[in-house]
Design a protein around this motif. Structure first.
Motif, mmCIF file in Angstrom:
data_model
loop_
_atom_site.group_PDB
_atom_site.id
_atom_site.type_symbol
_atom_site.label_atom_id
_atom_site.label_comp_id
_atom_site.label_asym_id
_atom_site.label_seq_id
_atom_site.Cartn_x
_atom_site.Cartn_y
_atom_site.Cartn_z
ATOM 1 N N ARG A 272 -8.748 30.556 39.332
ATOM 2 C CA ARG A 272 -9.424 30.616 38.040
ATOM 3 C C ARG A 272 -10.019 32.003 37.786
ATOM 4 O O ARG A 272 -10.341 32.332 36.645
ATOM 5 N N MET A 273 -10.164 32.799 38.843
ATOM 6 C CA MET A 273 -10.629 34.176 38.640
ATOM 7 C C MET A 273 -9.693 34.948 37.716
ATOM 8 O O MET A 273 -10.123 35.823 36.965
ATOM 9 N N PHE A 274 -8.383 34.631 37.778
ATOM 10 C CA PHE A 274 -7.429 35.348 36.946
ATOM 11 C C PHE A 274 -7.578 35.001 35.473
ATOM 12 O O PHE A 274 -7.067 35.727 34.612
ATOM 13 N N ALA A 275 -8.234 33.871 35.180
ATOM 14 C CA ALA A 275 -8.479 33.519 33.784
ATOM 15 C C ALA A 275 -9.532 34.412 33.157
ATOM 16 O O ALA A 275 -9.633 34.498 31.926
ATOM 17 N N ARG A 276 -10.328 35.090 33.979
ATOM 18 C CA ARG A 276 -11.307 36.027 33.460
ATOM 19 C C ARG A 276 -10.587 37.323 33.099
ATOM 20 O O ARG A 276 -9.958 37.949 33.950
ATOM 21 N N PRO A 277 -10.677 37.740 31.839
ATOM 22 C CA PRO A 277 -9.902 38.931 31.420
ATOM 23 C C PRO A 277 -10.145 40.148 32.291
ATOM 24 O O PRO A 277 -9.201 40.880 32.610
ATOM 25 N N ALA A 278 -11.396 40.372 32.701
ATOM 26 C CA ALA A 278 -11.693 41.574 33.480
ATOM 27 C C ALA A 278 -11.000 41.540 34.838
ATOM 28 O O ALA A 278 -10.508 42.563 35.319
#
Length: 544
Positions: A272-278
């Protein structure tokens, strides 16, 4: 976000003076990184001496060179997430030990097979050390402004290591035998172990649920196959079964790993970290930046040696301004990040790199020192600015309890970008270079085909032919290589501009975390300086 428990080394220290220890920890971590970065490139200049002494076959020589990066890249996620569970300092110290033992094995190797095994063990040790340095740095610098400065120093040291490797290897080979390039690691590790034991803080994640052993093995096998396939893509036939099969197997295993992580209540890596744009954007920017850097460095080294006729030492000195500029950009990175923000910093870094690459298309068959100096300086400044901004954004966006996994993802993207860069830009170079060697007057078709594989082979074929035909082939190869270089630079510039567009998804401003500070109670202390506090310390952060 809550998430880490950090143990300091000496309970007698006062909490008031503990903050200064963070910078001592940074020095230890940078020395660790320097050693691994140097070892990744130090063997390159020793290959001829190793070949003369051990007489390896072509396949054995390939594995001697590639065993270290292959094993290291495939194990980064395994050891990064393991450090989150059992303690990052513990994994780092185990990496020190293994790195020292493997260095001794490599130095004393009396056969190609023993050297391959030693290089593979060095890769295991490197995979333990690399993500641990970055994840410990994430924990001991909870304040983002200080952490940005620390990452700048860290990235500058990485640039130094990449440049020092060949220079150190060349110096040792002039005075000792080839095994000395490995033996130099042992005294550094003997000092690093006790120093790291005393000075480095222990930290780990919350450790909820069992560690996903099956997932770790799937990630390891998938990355090994993917990196192997990418490396073969750059050095062999694209349609070869030994190129296609590893790529398919690697992609399948990594897809299965991602599916498994999404289904688990306590995943090895929280995708789910990859869902964060940054976070996702930063990882993509690292891949593109490394793709440009490694591919261009490889082609530039060939141009300097085979077209301009410079010696290996002269080539290293010509490339040194790139490293010096990268060091300067790393040290200025924290100030630039605060002033311009991640979006403008990374985007500007990509654009500056693209401008440097386009300027280098003016290179021809004759030496142009001022042009090369300017281009390499701009290249170093641009790439390091990009990498610094991307690494800092990625690491700050990750939850503290998953610092090891996030660091491993960053290092893996670094390795994959390097491998893809060699494969992609190398393929573009070959496609543009080979047609220029067809129909050279007086050169047989078979000789032209052999010369079309690389500029080095073209020189060998020209030497065998001799006379006017050899001279004509050598001249045609030089012109074809310069043409291929120009095409490759333009393709690289297009990819860098793609990275600049991707960077527009990063945050505009550098958002700093706030830390909850509690009153110390007996031997337990909470606060932003927990990385150096006495006894056991809980660090609790609220991410922006």
């Amino acid at each position: 976000m809550s998430g880490t428990t950090t143990a300091a080394a000496t309970p007698r220290r006062r909490a008031a003076g503990a903050g200064a220890d963070r910078w001592v920890v940074l020095v230890v971590l940078c020395v660790s990184l320097l050693l691994v970065a140097v070892d990744a490139t130090v063997l390159h200049v020793a290959v001829p001496a190793v070949t003369e002494d051990l007489r390896p076959g072509a396949t054995e020589l390939l594995w001697i060179v590639d065993a270290y990066p292959l094993v290291c890249a495939s194990l980064l996620i395994l050891f990064g997430t393991l450090g989150d569970r059992i303690g990052r300092r513990r994994v780092l110290l185990l990496g020190y030990t293994l790195f020292g033992v493997a260095s001794g094995m490599a130095a004393l190797a009396d056969s190609a097979h023993m050297l391959i095994v030693a290089r593979a063990l060095l890769g295991v040790g490197g995979a333990m050390i690399m993500p641990a340095t970055l994840s410990i740095l994430r924990q001991v610098f909870p304040d983002r402004r200080e952490r940005a400065m620390a990452i700048g120093v860290w990235s500058a040291v990485a640039a130094v290591g990449a440049a020092v490797g060949p220079l150190l290897g060349g110096f040792l080979l002039e005075h000792f035998w080839w095994g000395s390039v490995f033996l130099v690691n042992i005294p550094l590790m003997l000092v690093g172990l006790p120093v790291g034991r005393v000075l480095l803080p222990e930290s780990k994640g919350e450790g909820d649920g069992p560690w996903d052993v099956v997932g770790a093995l799937m990630a390891t096998a998938g990355l090994f196959a993917a990196v192997l396939g990418v490396k073969r893509l750059g050095g062999g036939p694209v349609a070869s079964v030994w190129t296609v099969l590893p790529l398919i197997a690697g992609a399948g295993l990594l897809a299965a790993f991602a599916r498994r992580q999404r289904r688990r209540a306590h995943p090895l890596v929280d995708l789910r970290m990859f869902a964060r744009p940054a976070f996702g954007t930063s990882v993509g920017c690292i891949v593109l930046a490394m793709l440009a850097l490694v591919g261009l460095e490889l082609i530039a080294a060939q141009y300097l040696q085979l077209v301009l006729g410079l010696s290996p030492l002269e080539t290293g000195l010509r490339l040194l301004p790139l490293t010096v500029a990268a060091m300067a950009a790393g040290l200025m990175g924290a100030r630039m990040l605060r002033r311009f923000g991640p979006r403008r910093m990374v985007c500007s870094g990509f654009c500056l790199t693209a401008a440097a690459v386009v300027s280098l298309t003016a290179m021809g068959g004759e030496d142009n020192g001022p042009l090369l100096l300017t281009g390499f300086v701009l290249l170093g400044l641009g790439l390091e600015t990009t990498l610094f901004g991307a690494y800092e954004s990625m690491l700050s966006e990750a939850p503290p309890e998953q610092a090891g996994g996030a660091a491993a993802i960053g290092e893996t993207s670094y390795q994959l970008g390097a491998g893809i860069g060699i494969a992609l830009l190398g393929s573009v170079m070959n496609a543009a270079y080979a047609p220029g060697l067809t129909g050279v007057p007086g050169v047989p078709a078979q000789a032209s085909a052999a010369a079309g594989r690389s500029l080095g082979e073209a020189h060998e074929v020209a030497d065998r032919l001799g006379g006017p035909a050899g001279a004509a082939l050598r001249q045609a190869a030089r012109h074809a290589f310069v043409h291929g270089l120009h095409v490759t630079l333009l393709v690289s510039a297009a990819l860098l501009l793609l990275g600049a567009a991707m960077a527009l998804r990063l945050p505009r401003v550098m958002q700093c975390e706030t830390a909850r500070v509690e009153v110390p109670a007996q031997r337990r202390v909470s606060g932003p300086k927990a990385g150096a506090a006495p006894g056991r310390v809980d660090v609790r952060e609220t991410a922006s």
